[in-house]
Write a protein that holds these residues in place. Structure first.
Motif, PDB file in Angstrom:
ATOM      1  N   ALA A  12     -15.121   5.657  13.055  1.00  0.00           N
ATOM      2  CA  ALA A  12     -15.558   4.295  12.768  1.00  0.00           C
ATOM      3  C   ALA A  12     -16.817   4.321  11.912  1.00  0.00           C
ATOM      4  N   HIS A  13     -17.112   3.178  11.298  1.00  0.00           N
ATOM      5  CA  HIS A  13     -18.403   3.018  10.624  1.00  0.00           C
ATOM      6  C   HIS A  13     -19.499   3.280  11.650  1.00  0.00           C
ATOM      7  N   TYR A  14     -20.449   4.135  11.313  1.00  0.00           N
ATOM      8  CA  TYR A  14     -21.383   4.589  12.342  1.00  0.00           C
ATOM      9  C   TYR A  14     -22.663   3.758  12.438  1.00  0.00           C
ATOM     10  N   ALA A  15     -23.258   3.365  11.327  1.00  0.00           N
ATOM     11  CA  ALA A  15     -24.543   2.650  11.376  1.00  0.00           C
ATOM     12  C   ALA A  15     -24.292   1.219  11.857  1.00  0.00           C
ATOM     13  N   ARG A  16     -24.004   1.085  13.148  1.00  0.00           N
ATOM     14  CA  ARG A  16     -23.571  -0.189  13.702  1.00  0.00           C
ATOM     15  C   ARG A  16     -24.752  -1.048  14.151  1.00  0.00           C
ATOM     16  N   ALA A  17     -24.476  -2.303  14.441  1.00  0.00           N
ATOM     17  CA  ALA A  17     -25.512  -3.217  14.902  1.00  0.00           C
ATOM     18  C   ALA A  17     -26.136  -2.713  16.197  1.00  0.00           C
ATOM     19  N   GLU A  18     -27.397  -3.042  16.384  1.00  0.00           N
ATOM     20  CA  GLU A  18     -28.116  -2.626  17.593  1.00  0.00           C
ATOM     21  C   GLU A  18     -27.394  -3.140  18.835  1.00  0.00           C
ATOM     22  N   GLY A  19     -27.215  -2.269  19.806  1.00  0.00           N
ATOM     23  CA  GLY A  19     -26.548  -2.645  21.035  1.00  0.00           C
ATOM     24  C   GLY A  19     -25.055  -2.388  21.043  1.00  0.00           C
ATOM     25  N   SER A  20     -24.514  -1.928  19.902  1.00  0.00           N
ATOM     26  CA  SER A  20     -23.074  -1.682  19.824  1.00  0.00           C
ATOM     27  C   SER A  20     -22.653  -0.441  20.590  1.00  0.00           C
ATOM     28  N   LEU A  21     -23.535   0.563  20.641  1.00  0.00           N
ATOM     29  CA  LEU A  21     -23.229   1.823  21.304  1.00  0.00           C
ATOM     30  C   LEU A  21     -24.241   2.084  22.406  1.00  0.00           C
ATOM     31  N   LEU A  22     -23.809   2.771  23.460  1.00  0.00           N
ATOM     32  CA  LEU A  22     -24.701   3.076  24.573  1.00  0.00           C
ATOM     33  C   LEU A  22     -25.622   4.241  24.258  1.00  0.00           C
ATOM     34  N   SER A  23     -25.221   5.110  23.338  1.00  0.00           N
ATOM     35  CA  SER A  23     -26.040   6.261  22.963  1.00  0.00           C
ATOM     36  C   SER A  23     -25.902   6.511  21.470  1.00  0.00           C
ATOM     37  N   GLU A  24     -26.993   6.867  20.835  1.00  0.00           N
ATOM     38  CA  GLU A  24     -26.938   7.160  19.400  1.00  0.00           C
ATOM     39  C   GLU A  24     -26.143   8.431  19.114  1.00  0.00           C
ATOM     40  N   ASP A  25     -25.860   9.213  20.145  1.00  0.00           N
ATOM     41  CA  ASP A  25     -25.060  10.423  19.971  1.00  0.00           C
ATOM     42  C   ASP A  25     -23.560  10.142  19.956  1.00  0.00           C
ATOM     43  N   ASP A  26     -23.171   8.931  20.387  1.00  0.00           N
ATOM     44  CA  ASP A  26     -21.748   8.597  20.445  1.00  0.00           C
ATOM     45  C   ASP A  26     -21.187   8.371  19.048  1.00  0.00           C
ATOM     46  N   ARG A  27     -19.978   8.843  18.837  1.00  0.00           N
ATOM     47  CA  ARG A  27     -19.290   8.674  17.556  1.00  0.00           C
ATOM     48  C   ARG A  27     -17.949   7.991  17.820  1.00  0.00           C
ATOM     49  N   PRO A  28     -17.890   6.671  17.691  1.00  0.00           N
ATOM     50  CA  PRO A  28     -16.650   5.954  17.978  1.00  0.00           C
ATOM     51  C   PRO A  28     -15.590   6.199  16.912  1.00  0.00           C
ATOM     52  N   VAL A  29     -14.349   5.895  17.262  1.00  0.00           N
ATOM     53  CA  VAL A  29     -13.239   6.041  16.323  1.00  0.00           C
ATOM     54  C   VAL A  29     -12.435   4.738  16.299  1.00  0.00           C
ATOM     55  N   ILE A  30     -11.624   4.605  15.268  1.00  0.00           N
ATOM     56  CA  ILE A  30     -10.726   3.465  15.128  1.00  0.00           C
ATOM     57  C   ILE A  30      -9.290   3.976  15.142  1.00  0.00           C
ATOM     58  N   GLY A  31      -8.495   3.437  16.069  1.00  0.00           N
ATOM     59  CA  GLY A  31      -7.085   3.793  16.127  1.00  0.00           C
ATOM     60  C   GLY A  31      -6.250   2.826  15.306  1.00  0.00           C
ATOM     61  N   TYR A  32      -5.199   3.328  14.710  1.00  0.00           N
ATOM     62  CA  TYR A  32      -4.355   2.439  13.908  1.00  0.00           C
ATOM     63  C   TYR A  32      -2.932   2.972  13.815  1.00  0.00           C
ATOM     64  N   ALA A  33      -2.026   2.059  13.484  1.00  0.00           N
ATOM     65  CA  ALA A  33      -0.624   2.407  13.265  1.00  0.00           C
ATOM     66  C   ALA A  33      -0.359   2.402  11.768  1.00  0.00           C
ATOM     67  N   LYS A  34       0.336   3.425  11.307  1.00  0.00           N
ATOM     68  CA  LYS A  34       0.691   3.527   9.897  1.00  0.00           C
ATOM     69  C   LYS A  34       2.205   3.525   9.758  1.00  0.00           C
ATOM     70  N   TYR A  35       2.694   2.634   8.918  1.00  0.00           N
ATOM     71  CA  TYR A  35       4.116   2.543   8.594  1.00  0.00           C
ATOM     72  C   TYR A  35       4.280   2.966   7.135  1.00  0.00           C
ATOM     73  N   THR A  36       5.196   3.878   6.883  1.00  0.00           N
ATOM     74  CA  THR A  36       5.434   4.356   5.517  1.00  0.00           C
ATOM     75  C   THR A  36       6.916   4.230   5.201  1.00  0.00           C
ATOM     76  N   VAL A  37       7.229   3.644   4.059  1.00  0.00           N
ATOM     77  CA  VAL A  37       8.625   3.470   3.674  1.00  0.00           C
ATOM     78  C   VAL A  37       9.299   4.835   3.563  1.00  0.00           C
ATOM     79  N   SER A  38      10.490   4.954   4.136  1.00  0.00           N
ATOM     80  CA  SER A  38      11.184   6.245   4.129  1.00  0.00           C
ATOM     81  C   SER A  38      12.118   6.407   2.929  1.00  0.00           C
ATOM     82  N   LEU A  39      12.568   5.301   2.359  1.00  0.00           N
ATOM     83  CA  LEU A  39      13.465   5.353   1.189  1.00  0.00           C
ATOM     84  C   LEU A  39      12.911   4.448   0.094  1.00  0.00           C
TER      85      LEU A  39
END
Length: 394
Positions: A12-39
């Protein structure tokens, strides 16, 4: 048309708003679904899509729309669907599962827009700048804000936007802080507090079993009017097995109640940040509203958003409410197809923005020509101003 389905994640974007993370050592991630045309089809413009969901939902709220769009694009439409991505906000869906124990009590929606850009940049099909494909961003509510703000930050990645009931305007927040009366301020805070208390009462995140979960979601929740073809994939993605305080088996949801509330609380700050940027969005926008929506001062939102964004087309979906994209999916898909058709027409007329290869001589020539054109534009403006002054003296 068939597609390949993948579940992926990106930092995830790391330089987040104050209070977004409990520790400055935490590195959050963003999960997503990817669909790719097969033909893939030959000789058709490739259209890529980025979907952003609303508060309390997840990426799979778009599953029906995406599957239907792939099916329709395989027919006689003048374009083909290439890569489609739907992501989970940092405290929703698979992102919330991955970030459990890291998130604080702040969800700045502008960070959600920056997370969306992290996803785009992680997928070459979405972020490449070429003549063969275009990328369109589509978002609802929180996701509508996200789509608009991401395009304000880095418009070069998006051909255009479909913003469905975006939460990005408020009449009361348009009043300068030094001009609002104590009575107006108290009323605004009181109204927001009442809405948040209603939301806190209405949201449930623990259930005895799957049957209890399904019954609540289909009969009593915000989502009770969503047809099964849309609701089922969302619920399947959202439900997880858990334990209560006594160690007994229960059903929980990925987006826990407190983090949903954190997201809702972030709306007021988001609107304050979002309203001033609308006039700087320089790509085409389709602003979609349900004709019966009562969320977020809809009458003011219609006029303000559509007048502030320079190239904005307003679309009303008859009898739609705030969850119009979920409750009326086929009508929403028709709007999306209409928007894509126009986007493809624009793209086919546009020239290539970045030549694939350039010699040093070509680079110098391009720079000099563009530099000279800057002064020609100034000269034209000055000439027009002189003509206007001369005419006013007559």
């Amino acid at each position: 048309m068939s597609f390949i389905y993948e579940l992926k994640s990106v930092p995830a974007h790391y330089a987040r708003a104050e209070g977004s993370l409990l520790s400055e050592d935490d590195r959050p991630v963003i999960g997503y679904a990817k669909y790719t045309v097969s033909l893939p089809q030959k000789n058709k413009k490739v259209v890529n899509l980025l979907f952003a969901h609303g508060t309390g939902m997840n990426k799979s709220i778009w599953r029906y729309h995406i599957e239907k769009l792939y099916e329709l694009a395989a027919g006689n439409l003048p374009w083909q669907l290439g890569t489609v991505v739907a992501f989970d906000a940092i405290n929703h869906g698979d992102s919330m599962v991955a970030n459990a124990g890291k998130l604080g009590v702040t969800h700045n929606w502008t960070d959600n827009a920056k997370d969306a850009l992290c996803v785009v940049k992680n997928e070459p099909e979405l972020s490449s700048l070429n003549l063969e494909s275009i990328t369109i961003s589509i978002g609802h509510s929180l996701g509508g804000f996200t789509a608009l703000y991401a395009a304000y930050l880095e418009p070069i990645f998006f051909e255009s936007i479909i913003a469905i009931e975006p939460v990005i305007s408020s009449k009361e927040l348009l009043i300068p802080a030094d001009q609002i009366s104590p009575e107006q301020y108290a009323y605004a805070v009181s109204s927001s507090y009442k809405m948040l208390k209603k939301l806190d009462f209405a949201i449930q995140d623990q259930f005895e079993d799957e049957a209890d979960f399904v019954e609540f979601m289909t009969k009593y929740s915000f989502y009770k009017n969503i047809p099964q073809k849309v609701l089922k994939p969302f619920l399947e993605d959202e439900m997880i097995a858990g334990k209560d305080a006594d160690g007994e088996d229960i059903i929980t949801v990925k987006a826990c109640k407190k983090q949903q509330m954190v997201a809702y609380i972030g709306a007021r700050h988001a609107i304050t940040n979002g309203m001033p940027i609308l006039r700087f969005i320089n790509i085409p926008v389709t602003h979609v509203m349900g004709s019966k929506s009562t969320w977020n001062d809809p009458d003011f939102g219609r006029s303000y958003i559509r007048s502030e964004i320079p190239n904005c087309r307003g679309v009303e979906i008859e009898n739609g409410e705030h969850l119009v994209n979920c409750e009326m999916p086929d009508e929403t898909i028709a709007v999306i197809i209409d928007h894509i058709n126009e986007a493809v027409q624009r793209a086919n007329k546009a020239g290539k923005q970045f030549p694939a290869t350039l010699t040093d001589k070509q680079r110098d020539e391009i720079f000099e020509a563009r530099y000279d054109n800057i002064f020609k534009e100034y000269e034209q403006i000055v000439a027009e101003a002189k003509k206007a002054r001369a005419k006013s003296k007559l």
